[in-house]
Design a protein around this motif. Structure first.
Motif, mmCIF file in Angstrom:
data_model
loop_
_atom_site.group_PDB
_atom_site.id
_atom_site.type_symbol
_atom_site.label_atom_id
_atom_site.label_comp_id
_atom_site.label_asym_id
_atom_site.label_seq_id
_atom_site.Cartn_x
_atom_site.Cartn_y
_atom_site.Cartn_z
ATOM 1 N N ALA A 165 0.841 -1.204 0.000
ATOM 2 C CA ALA A 165 0.000 0.000 0.000
ATOM 3 C C ALA A 165 0.872 1.249 0.000
ATOM 4 O O ALA A 165 0.647 2.186 -0.772
ATOM 5 C CB ALA A 165 -0.941 -0.012 1.197
ATOM 6 N N THR A 166 1.887 1.265 0.867
ATOM 7 C CA THR A 166 2.828 2.384 0.877
ATOM 8 C C THR A 166 3.473 2.570 -0.489
ATOM 9 O O THR A 166 3.666 3.693 -0.972
ATOM 10 C CB THR A 166 3.933 2.133 1.918
ATOM 11 N N SER A 167 3.806 1.445 -1.132
ATOM 12 C CA SER A 167 4.582 1.442 -2.373
ATOM 13 C C SER A 167 3.719 1.521 -3.624
ATOM 14 O O SER A 167 4.245 1.437 -4.733
ATOM 15 C CB SER A 167 5.428 0.165 -2.438
ATOM 16 N N ALA A 168 2.404 1.678 -3.466
ATOM 17 C CA ALA A 168 1.480 1.509 -4.597
ATOM 18 C C ALA A 168 1.823 2.394 -5.786
ATOM 19 O O ALA A 168 1.805 1.939 -6.941
ATOM 20 C CB ALA A 168 0.051 1.781 -4.132
ATOM 21 N N LEU A 169 2.137 3.655 -5.553
ATOM 22 C CA LEU A 169 2.403 4.560 -6.667
ATOM 23 C C LEU A 169 3.717 4.204 -7.362
ATOM 24 O O LEU A 169 3.864 4.414 -8.570
ATOM 25 C CB LEU A 169 2.434 6.007 -6.180
ATOM 26 N N GLU A 170 4.655 3.629 -6.605
ATOM 27 C CA GLU A 170 5.928 3.213 -7.199
ATOM 28 C C GLU A 170 5.786 1.895 -7.949
ATOM 29 O O GLU A 170 6.399 1.698 -8.999
ATOM 30 C CB GLU A 170 7.004 3.112 -6.115
ATOM 31 N N ILE A 171 4.980 0.978 -7.426
ATOM 32 C CA ILE A 171 4.680 -0.252 -8.165
ATOM 33 C C ILE A 171 4.004 0.105 -9.483
ATOM 34 O O ILE A 171 4.316 -0.453 -10.538
ATOM 35 C CB ILE A 171 3.796 -1.188 -7.318
ATOM 36 N N ALA A 172 3.075 1.050 -9.422
ATOM 37 C CA ALA A 172 2.383 1.489 -10.638
ATOM 38 C C ALA A 172 3.364 2.076 -11.641
ATOM 39 O O ALA A 172 3.274 1.811 -12.850
ATOM 40 C CB ALA A 172 1.309 2.517 -10.286
ATOM 41 N N ARG A 173 4.299 2.860 -11.165
ATOM 42 C CA ARG A 173 5.309 3.456 -12.046
ATOM 43 C C ARG A 173 6.141 2.360 -12.712
ATOM 44 O O ARG A 173 6.458 2.422 -13.904
ATOM 45 C CB ARG A 173 6.200 4.395 -11.234
ATOM 46 N N HIS A 174 6.495 1.324 -11.939
ATOM 47 C CA HIS A 174 7.294 0.210 -12.465
ATOM 48 C C HIS A 174 6.505 -0.570 -13.517
ATOM 49 O O HIS A 174 7.035 -0.893 -14.593
ATOM 50 C CB HIS A 174 7.706 -0.708 -11.315
ATOM 51 N N VAL A 175 5.253 -0.886 -13.218
ATOM 52 C CA VAL A 175 4.428 -1.624 -14.177
ATOM 53 C C VAL A 175 4.283 -0.821 -15.468
ATOM 54 O O VAL A 175 4.393 -1.366 -16.582
ATOM 55 C CB VAL A 175 3.047 -1.946 -13.569
ATOM 56 N N ALA A 176 4.040 0.474 -15.344
ATOM 57 C CA ALA A 176 3.883 1.312 -16.538
ATOM 58 C C ALA A 176 5.160 1.326 -17.379
ATOM 59 O O ALA A 176 5.098 1.341 -18.609
ATOM 60 C CB ALA A 176 3.502 2.738 -16.134
ATOM 61 N N SER A 177 6.318 1.288 -16.726
ATOM 62 C CA SER A 177 7.572 1.276 -17.483
ATOM 63 C C SER A 177 7.726 -0.016 -18.266
ATOM 64 O O SER A 177 8.284 -0.023 -19.365
ATOM 65 C CB SER A 177 8.758 1.474 -16.536
ATOM 66 N N LEU A 178 7.241 -1.120 -17.709
ATOM 67 C CA LEU A 178 7.305 -2.398 -18.428
ATOM 68 C C LEU A 178 6.402 -2.371 -19.653
ATOM 69 O O LEU A 178 6.777 -2.856 -20.725
ATOM 70 C CB LEU A 178 6.895 -3.542 -17.491
ATOM 71 N N VAL A 179 5.213 -1.814 -19.494
ATOM 72 C CA VAL A 179 4.272 -1.742 -20.612
ATOM 73 C C VAL A 179 4.819 -0.825 -21.711
ATOM 74 O O VAL A 179 4.720 -1.130 -22.903
ATOM 75 C CB VAL A 179 2.899 -1.244 -20.115
ATOM 76 N N ARG A 180 5.421 0.294 -21.322
ATOM 77 C CA ARG A 180 5.966 1.227 -22.306
ATOM 78 C C ARG A 180 7.160 0.655 -23.054
ATOM 79 O O ARG A 180 7.305 0.827 -24.248
ATOM 80 C CB ARG A 180 6.405 2.532 -21.603
ATOM 81 N N SER A 181 8.048 -0.030 -22.300
ATOM 82 C CA SER A 181 9.324 -0.409 -22.876
ATOM 83 C C SER A 181 9.275 -1.705 -23.676
ATOM 84 O O SER A 181 10.154 -1.980 -24.472
ATOM 85 C CB SER A 181 10.367 -0.567 -21.771
ATOM 86 N N GLY A 182 8.242 -2.516 -23.423
ATOM 87 C CA GLY A 182 8.191 -3.815 -24.070
ATOM 88 C C GLY A 182 9.094 -4.851 -23.443
ATOM 89 O O GLY A 182 9.295 -5.935 -23.975
#
Length: 407
Positions: free
Chosen positions: A386-403
């Motif tokens: 929960a604390t890390s939620a916005l950072e987990i989201a940032r990481h997931v988004a980077s995976l989707v963007r980068s392929g």
């Protein structure tokens, strides 16, 4: 050159991780068609809405791990989000107290780890500890400045408002039944849900307690299994609550993979004690009376569970006894706060920790994210997720963007 068509993004799970991932993906790609599927009728019904409400500092986690890095950054980004969205929060710090001499080496290890993770950690004498918490008993303590409290349900409501304003589709009461990669148009994934079929270019599995099941429904092979552990809480009476100013934690048992019973003054001013950790007989088994035979059988026939139980039978037995006896629970609280009696405790809503486990009985110690840029699975995200939620989201988004493949 004509612009690429808008992508259809579906996030499965409406807890804080799912909503944060959807919000980040919508922000990264404003032309995307973003949908969040949540099987319940409201957001944050499970792990997100049934925890201590603590903004963790990153004290406990191995330096360099996802948990250490994302929690450390997440404490800052969560406080900034709460400030921007008008969600009540406070960075109040916490004490970690050693109540016996044999806990001092563990306290020293936490001090070293906290400093390695860039935290403001101070060693305290008993007299110095009482300046923070006058009624706490200890032989030594640590003060961790970066710890805070927030209402994570309100954070989810703020995320949902942002998503609605941004044009996302928020579907509650919609459960994923099956997924078929490549069967939609232009190679999209065909999702069968209780609210109808959806074709998605990107799918992110943030299903928490059901993340391994959802992964299998989407055709993903993984060797981990979610084994649910219930954490039970008690509220302190108004008299006893006056004895606690903020957050007080014990030194965790290094041989047992949970933090122990601690005291938390929440953002609403109430003080609760807990959680313990006992096996839940259902994935959403918030009491001993909630038993789903099929889910219990899946846990009890998983080899990893028995290996974990064999390695932790003594502390596990103590957790069980504490669950069944309010007197034993009160005794655990009195180790930190001597003036609390049995009558000062009243049962509060329990939570269930979505802990992933390997077949060899080892718990997945870090956040675990698997998949690729088309389908991503957040397979292990217990505390401090929960604390890390916005950072987990940032990481997931980077995976989707980068392929890139998830790691």
């Amino acid at each position: 050159m004509s612009p690429s068509p808008a992508r259809v993004v579906v996030v499965v799970g409406g807890g804080i991780i799912g909503l944060a991932v959807a919000d980040r993906l919508r922000a990264d790609r404003p032309d995307a068609d973003v949908t969040v599927l949540e099987k319940e009728r409201a957001w944050a019904r499970h792990q997100t809405g049934r925890n201590s409400g603590v903004i963790h500092s990153g004290l406990y986690y191995a330096p360099g791990s996802h948990k250490a890095r994302m929690c450390r950054a997440g404490a800052t980004s969560m406080a900034a989000f709460a400030e921007a969205e008008g969600v009540p929060y406070a960075i109040c710090g916490k004490l970690v107290v050693a109540t016996r001499e044999d806990e001092l080496p563990g306290l020293r290890r936490l001090l070293e780890r906290g400093r390695a993770n860039g935290l403001t950690v101070r060693e305290l004498t008993p007299e110095q500890a009482r300046e923070y918490e006058p009624h706490v008993r200890c032989v030594a303590a640590l003060h961790v400045a970066e710890t805070g409290i927030v209402d994570y349900v309100e954070v989810c409501r703020a995320l949902a408002r942002r998503l609605e304003t941004g044009g996302a589709t928020l579907s509650t009461g919609a459960e994923l039944v099956a997924g078929h990669r490549g069967r939609g148009r232009n190679g999209a994934t065909l999702l069968e849900t209780t609210a109808g079929d959806i074709e998605a270019d990107v799918v992110v599995n943030c299903a928490g307690l059901w993340s391994d099941v959802v992964a299998r429904r989407l055709g993903h092979r993984t060797d981990v299994r979610i084994v649910p552990f219930r954490g039970e809480y008690h509220d302190l009476s108004p008299r006893a609550a006056q004895l606690v100013r903020g957050l007080v934690y014990p030194v965790p048992d290094p041989g047992f993979p949970f933090l122990g019973v601690h005291l938390t003054r929440g953002i609403d001013g109430h003080v609760h004690a807990g959680p313990n950790a006992v096996l839940a007989l259902a994935r959403e088994g918030y009491s001993w009376g909630t038993v789903h035979p099929r889910e219990a059988l899946q846990t009890l026939t998983f080899p990893g569970f028995w290996r974990l139980a064999a390695a932790n039978w003594r502390p596990g037995g103590a957790e069980m006894a504490r669950s069944l006896s309010r007197r034993r629970f009160a005794a655990s609280v009195r180790e930190i706060l001597p003036d609390v009696g049995v009558d000062d405790l009243s049962p509060a809503p329990a939570g269930v920790r979505a802990q992933a486990m390997h077949r060899d009985g080892s718990l997945v110690d870090d956040f675990l994210i698997e998949g690729d840029d088309r389908i991503v699975h957040v397979l292990n995200a217990p505390s401090p997720a929960a604390t890390s939620a916005l950072e987990i989201a940032r990481h997931v988004a980077s995976l989707v963007r980068s392929g890139r493949d998830a790691a």
